[in-house]
Design a protein around this motif. Sequence first.
Motif, PDB file in Angstrom:
ATOM      1  N   GLY A  61       0.804  -1.259   0.029  1.00  9.08           N
ATOM      2  CA  GLY A  61       0.004   0.108   0.238  1.00  9.08           C
ATOM      3  C   GLY A  61       0.986   1.390  -0.028  1.00  9.08           C
ATOM      4  N   ARG A  62       0.133   2.366  -0.024  1.00 11.94           N
ATOM      5  CA  ARG A  62       1.037   3.740  -0.200  1.00 11.94           C
ATOM      6  C   ARG A  62       1.657   3.838   1.216  1.00 11.94           C
ATOM      7  N   LYS A  63       2.793   4.397   1.143  1.00  8.72           N
ATOM      8  CA  LYS A  63       3.642   4.447   2.360  1.00  8.72           C
ATOM      9  C   LYS A  63       4.021   6.036   2.458  1.00  8.72           C
ATOM     10  N   LEU A  93      -2.596   1.000  15.793  1.00 11.77           N
ATOM     11  CA  LEU A  93      -3.208   1.438  14.688  1.00 11.77           C
ATOM     12  C   LEU A  93      -3.037   2.938  14.194  1.00 11.77           C
ATOM     13  N   VAL A  94      -2.883   3.856  15.088  1.00 10.43           N
ATOM     14  CA  VAL A  94      -2.597   5.225  14.632  1.00 10.43           C
ATOM     15  C   VAL A  94      -1.232   5.364  14.152  1.00 10.43           C
ATOM     16  N   THR A  95      -0.042   4.843  14.857  1.00 12.67           N
ATOM     17  CA  THR A  95       1.369   4.742  14.378  1.00 12.67           C
ATOM     18  C   THR A  95       1.447   4.060  13.100  1.00 12.67           C
ATOM     19  N   GLU A  96       0.698   2.736  12.888  1.00 14.81           N
ATOM     20  CA  GLU A  96       0.803   2.113  11.643  1.00 14.81           C
ATOM     21  C   GLU A  96       0.084   2.806  10.652  1.00 14.81           C
ATOM     22  N   GLY A  97      -0.966   3.274  10.834  1.00 17.55           N
ATOM     23  CA  GLY A  97      -1.677   4.018   9.888  1.00 17.55           C
ATOM     24  C   GLY A  97      -0.846   5.470   9.200  1.00 17.55           C
ATOM     25  N   MET A  98      -0.061   5.983  10.245  1.00 20.15           N
ATOM     26  CA  MET A  98       0.857   7.179   9.802  1.00 20.15           C
ATOM     27  C   MET A  98       1.719   6.600   8.746  1.00 20.15           C
ATOM     28  N   ARG A  99       2.073   5.315   8.652  1.00 21.93           N
ATOM     29  CA  ARG A  99       3.350   4.857   7.701  1.00 21.93           C
ATOM     30  C   ARG A  99       2.462   4.278   6.542  1.00 21.93           C
ATOM     31  N   HIS A 100       1.582   3.529   6.779  1.00 25.34           N
ATOM     32  CA  HIS A 100       0.977   2.709   5.696  1.00 25.34           C
ATOM     33  C   HIS A 100      -0.541   3.244   5.723  1.00 25.34           C
ATOM     34  N   ARG A 101      -0.610   4.120   4.706  1.00 24.79           N
ATOM     35  CA  ARG A 101      -1.817   4.822   4.602  1.00 24.79           C
ATOM     36  C   ARG A 101      -3.120   3.981   4.082  1.00 24.79           C
ATOM     37  N   GLN A 102      -2.829   2.775   3.447  1.00 24.38           N
ATOM     38  CA  GLN A 102      -4.092   1.996   3.127  1.00 24.38           C
ATOM     39  C   GLN A 102      -4.052   0.832   4.228  1.00 24.38           C
ATOM     40  N   PHE A 103      -3.739   0.990   5.508  1.00 24.46           N
ATOM     41  CA  PHE A 103      -3.658  -0.065   6.246  1.00 24.46           C
ATOM     42  C   PHE A 103      -4.742  -0.984   6.400  1.00 24.46           C
ATOM     43  N   PHE A 104      -6.173  -0.709   6.402  1.00 26.84           N
ATOM     44  CA  PHE A 104      -7.183  -1.542   6.182  1.00 26.84           C
ATOM     45  C   PHE A 104      -7.231  -2.430   5.027  1.00 26.84           C
ATOM     46  N   VAL A 133       0.783 -14.555  13.650  1.00 27.14           N
ATOM     47  CA  VAL A 133       1.250 -15.118  12.342  1.00 27.14           C
ATOM     48  C   VAL A 133       1.238 -13.832  11.408  1.00 27.14           C
ATOM     49  N   CYS A 134       0.187 -13.174  11.349  1.00 26.36           N
ATOM     50  CA  CYS A 134       0.346 -12.061  10.458  1.00 26.36           C
ATOM     51  C   CYS A 134       1.219 -10.771  10.872  1.00 26.36           C
ATOM     52  N   SER A 135       1.435 -10.582  12.116  1.00 27.26           N
ATOM     53  CA  SER A 135       2.575  -9.715  12.562  1.00 27.26           C
ATOM     54  C   SER A 135       3.697 -10.095  12.085  1.00 27.26           C
ATOM     55  N   HIS A 136       4.377 -11.441  11.890  1.00 27.93           N
ATOM     56  CA  HIS A 136       5.532 -11.882  11.831  1.00 27.93           C
ATOM     57  C   HIS A 136       5.822 -12.341  10.425  1.00 27.93           C
ATOM     58  N   LEU A 137       4.906 -12.094   9.389  1.00 27.41           N
ATOM     59  CA  LEU A 137       5.083 -12.255   7.914  1.00 27.41           C
ATOM     60  C   LEU A 137       5.818 -11.211   7.517  1.00 27.41           C
ATOM     61  N   PRO A 138       6.538 -11.704   6.310  1.00 24.43           N
ATOM     62  CA  PRO A 138       7.713 -10.819   5.896  1.00 24.43           C
ATOM     63  C   PRO A 138       6.884  -9.461   5.452  1.00 24.43           C
ATOM     64  N   LYS A 139       7.764  -8.504   5.610  1.00 27.52           N
ATOM     65  CA  LYS A 139       7.076  -7.144   5.247  1.00 27.52           C
ATOM     66  C   LYS A 139       6.274  -7.067   3.863  1.00 27.52           C
ATOM     67  N   LYS A 140       6.652  -7.548   2.742  1.00 28.65           N
ATOM     68  CA  LYS A 140       6.042  -7.614   1.510  1.00 28.65           C
ATOM     69  C   LYS A 140       4.815  -8.409   1.350  1.00 28.65           C
ATOM     70  N   ILE A 141       4.637  -9.343   2.164  1.00 28.42           N
ATOM     71  CA  ILE A 141       3.542 -10.321   2.392  1.00 28.42           C
ATOM     72  C   ILE A 141       2.656  -9.561   3.344  1.00 28.42           C
ATOM     73  N   ARG A 142       3.133  -8.988   4.508  1.00 26.28           N
ATOM     74  CA  ARG A 142       2.086  -8.290   5.497  1.00 26.28           C
ATOM     75  C   ARG A 142       1.482  -7.128   5.107  1.00 26.28           C
ATOM     76  N   HIS A 143       2.155  -6.338   4.403  1.00 25.55           N
ATOM     77  CA  HIS A 143       1.635  -4.955   3.923  1.00 25.55           C
ATOM     78  C   HIS A 143       0.899  -5.060   2.445  1.00 25.55           C
ATOM     79  N   ARG A 144       0.854  -6.290   1.808  1.00 29.14           N
ATOM     80  CA  ARG A 144       0.096  -6.400   0.703  1.00 29.14           C
ATOM     81  C   ARG A 144      -1.157  -5.985   0.395  1.00 29.14           C
ATOM     82  N   LEU A 145      -1.430  -5.376  -0.439  1.00 32.39           N
ATOM     83  CA  LEU A 145      -3.016  -5.067  -0.745  1.00 32.39           C
ATOM     84  C   LEU A 145      -3.813  -6.105  -1.180  1.00 32.39           C
ATOM     85  N   ILE A 146      -4.782  -6.240  -0.043  1.00 33.87           N
ATOM     86  CA  ILE A 146      -5.973  -7.607  -0.502  1.00 33.87           C
ATOM     87  C   ILE A 146      -7.050  -7.013  -1.441  1.00 33.87           C
ATOM     88  N   PHE A 147      -7.393  -5.741  -1.161  1.00 36.44           N
ATOM     89  CA  PHE A 147      -8.441  -5.075  -2.238  1.00 36.44           C
ATOM     90  C   PHE A 147      -8.264  -3.715  -2.188  1.00 36.44           C
TER      91      PHE A 147
END
Length: 120
Positions: free
Chosen positions: A2-4, A57-68, A106-120
């Motif tokens: 997602g957008r960073k 959620l706020v600190t992650e949302g600051m970095r990953h603008r499409q967190f959800f 499990v989801c928080s320990h996935l590699p960054k490229k998978i963890r922050h991959r856009l689902i939709f």
Amino acid sequence: MGRKADRPYWVLMLSIFTRAAHQVGAGVFLASFLFNESLALPPFFLALVLVTGGMLLVTEGMRHRQFFRELIGVSTIVKLILLGIAVHGRIWVSFLVVAAFILASVCSHLPKKIRHRLIF
């Protein structure tokens, strides 16, 4: 991914200590459901989990603008739904709480490229 965006260094440091506090509160939360006959959830730890979870959620949302829209955001929503069913529905309480914790771990320990991959 997602957008960073950039976030200040102090926010990164704050998020590290916030995550540690969240894990302590979450551990007590989990134990209170697994050992519900012998251990009640102290209100302080419930507040700790809720406040630090919101801060994360706020600190992650600051970095990953499409967190959800990312895998980690979707897993957070699923985790909250599982915990909500366990707390309010009283159906398979221990199973749902453990499942939520496994999903989060499990989801928080996935590699960054998978963890922050856009689902939709």
